[in-house]
Design a protein around this motif. Structure first.
Motif, mmCIF file in Angstrom:
data_model
loop_
_atom_site.group_PDB
_atom_site.id
_atom_site.type_symbol
_atom_site.label_atom_id
_atom_site.label_comp_id
_atom_site.label_asym_id
_atom_site.label_seq_id
_atom_site.Cartn_x
_atom_site.Cartn_y
_atom_site.Cartn_z
ATOM 1 N N GLY A 1 -31.412 34.642 6.713
ATOM 2 C CA GLY A 1 -31.347 35.058 7.922
ATOM 3 C C GLY A 1 -32.201 34.503 8.921
ATOM 4 N N THR A 2 -32.803 33.490 8.529
ATOM 5 C CA THR A 2 -33.646 32.612 9.333
ATOM 6 C C THR A 2 -33.111 31.191 9.588
ATOM 7 O OG1 THR A 2 -35.752 33.843 8.889
ATOM 8 C CG2 THR A 2 -36.178 31.735 9.762
ATOM 9 N N CYS A 3 -32.968 30.674 10.726
ATOM 10 C CA CYS A 3 -32.342 29.524 10.853
ATOM 11 C C CYS A 3 -33.293 28.298 10.336
ATOM 12 C CB CYS A 3 -32.070 29.112 12.251
ATOM 13 S SG CYS A 3 -31.742 27.411 12.871
ATOM 14 N N LEU A 4 -32.805 27.097 9.577
ATOM 15 C CA LEU A 4 -33.625 26.623 8.729
ATOM 16 C C LEU A 4 -34.296 25.314 9.836
ATOM 17 C CD1 LEU A 4 -31.586 25.986 5.478
ATOM 18 C CD2 LEU A 4 -33.668 27.194 6.112
ATOM 19 N N ASP A 5 -33.478 25.540 11.197
ATOM 20 C CA ASP A 5 -34.006 24.083 11.835
ATOM 21 C C ASP A 5 -35.083 24.743 12.797
ATOM 22 O OD1 ASP A 5 -32.651 22.242 10.690
ATOM 23 O OD2 ASP A 5 -30.840 22.545 12.312
ATOM 24 N N CYS A 6 -34.487 25.904 13.694
ATOM 25 C CA CYS A 6 -35.701 26.485 14.724
ATOM 26 C C CYS A 6 -36.201 27.527 14.301
ATOM 27 C CB CYS A 6 -34.826 26.910 15.849
ATOM 28 S SG CYS A 6 -33.774 28.236 15.559
ATOM 29 N N ALA A 7 -36.107 28.226 13.155
ATOM 30 C CA ALA A 7 -36.851 29.112 12.531
ATOM 31 C C ALA A 7 -36.901 30.515 13.250
ATOM 32 C CB ALA A 7 -38.483 29.008 12.252
ATOM 33 N N LYS A 8 -35.828 30.864 14.160
ATOM 34 C CA LYS A 8 -35.335 32.021 14.690
ATOM 35 C C LYS A 8 -34.481 32.571 13.893
ATOM 36 C CE LYS A 8 -36.068 30.192 19.532
ATOM 37 N NZ LYS A 8 -35.419 29.729 20.699
ATOM 38 N N PRO A 9 -34.518 33.905 14.192
ATOM 39 C CA PRO A 9 -33.451 34.839 13.297
ATOM 40 C C PRO A 9 -31.917 34.347 13.621
ATOM 41 C CG PRO A 9 -35.209 36.473 14.212
ATOM 42 C CD PRO A 9 -35.162 34.677 15.105
ATOM 43 N N VAL A 10 -31.172 34.312 12.648
ATOM 44 C CA VAL A 10 -29.641 34.184 12.928
ATOM 45 C C VAL A 10 -29.151 35.359 13.239
ATOM 46 C CG1 VAL A 10 -27.563 33.491 11.483
ATOM 47 C CG2 VAL A 10 -29.684 32.346 11.139
ATOM 48 N N PRO A 11 -28.277 35.549 14.296
ATOM 49 C CA PRO A 11 -27.924 36.681 14.475
ATOM 50 C C PRO A 11 -27.075 37.458 13.683
ATOM 51 C CG PRO A 11 -27.491 35.331 16.540
ATOM 52 C CD PRO A 11 -27.875 34.713 15.285
ATOM 53 N N GLU A 12 -27.058 38.806 13.324
ATOM 54 C CA GLU A 12 -26.398 39.587 12.550
ATOM 55 C C GLU A 12 -25.016 39.409 12.491
ATOM 56 O OE1 GLU A 12 -25.975 41.875 9.174
ATOM 57 O OE2 GLU A 12 -28.095 41.090 9.784
ATOM 58 N N GLU A 13 -24.482 39.336 13.813
ATOM 59 C CA GLU A 13 -22.971 38.911 13.883
ATOM 60 C C GLU A 13 -22.696 37.795 13.241
ATOM 61 O OE1 GLU A 13 -24.785 39.554 16.499
ATOM 62 O OE2 GLU A 13 -24.611 41.582 16.788
ATOM 63 N N ARG A 14 -23.208 36.648 13.211
ATOM 64 C CA ARG A 14 -22.994 35.363 12.722
ATOM 65 C C ARG A 14 -23.273 35.551 11.222
ATOM 66 N NH1 ARG A 14 -22.061 30.059 13.001
ATOM 67 N NH2 ARG A 14 -23.427 28.611 12.151
ATOM 68 N N LEU A 15 -24.164 36.303 10.679
ATOM 69 C CA LEU A 15 -24.026 36.365 9.250
ATOM 70 C C LEU A 15 -23.193 37.303 8.736
ATOM 71 C CD1 LEU A 15 -28.093 36.828 9.118
ATOM 72 C CD2 LEU A 15 -26.673 34.920 7.989
ATOM 73 N N GLU A 16 -22.768 38.298 9.430
ATOM 74 C CA GLU A 16 -21.560 38.924 8.977
ATOM 75 C C GLU A 16 -20.298 38.216 8.908
ATOM 76 O OE1 GLU A 16 -20.785 42.380 11.464
ATOM 77 O OE2 GLU A 16 -22.812 43.117 11.182
ATOM 78 N N ILE A 17 -20.068 37.176 9.666
ATOM 79 C CA ILE A 17 -18.961 36.308 9.726
ATOM 80 C C ILE A 17 -18.955 35.170 8.828
ATOM 81 C CG2 ILE A 17 -17.390 34.646 11.017
ATOM 82 C CD1 ILE A 17 -17.954 36.378 13.268
#
Length: 93
Positions: free
Chosen positions: A61-77
């Protein structure tokens, strides 16, 4: 994380079923389209395995490039995604 595991298991089961269907289709293994489809499915299965590893190491759930959280909506899809939309777009450009 339980929901993430369920989504990943569902994605894995779906891709495994797709591979099985390709194998059972009776088409020649030399068929270019079938080969390309099988390779794409195998790549997704590797991404799914990597996502399970990220769950285990706490980086899911953490972006490997910017280290920011990946939005839950994106992870659901796309539960096996490694990047947020912004970083994914940058990588594709």
């Amino acid at each position: 994380m339980h929901e993430a595991r369920q989504r990943l298991e569902h994605a894995r089961n779906s891709r495994t079923a797709q591979l099985r269907a390709l194998d059972e289709s009776g088409q020649s293994a030399d068929d270019h389209l079938m080969s390309v489809q099988a390779e794409a499915i195998q790549r997704v299965l590797l991404e799914i395995d990597a996502a399970f590893a990220r769950i285990e190491d706490g980086s899911y759930g953490t972006c490997l490039d910017c280290a920011k959280p990946v939005p839950e909506e994106r992870l659901e899809i796309l539960p096996y995604t490694r990047h947020c939309v912004t970083c994914q777009r940058r990588a594709a450009a």
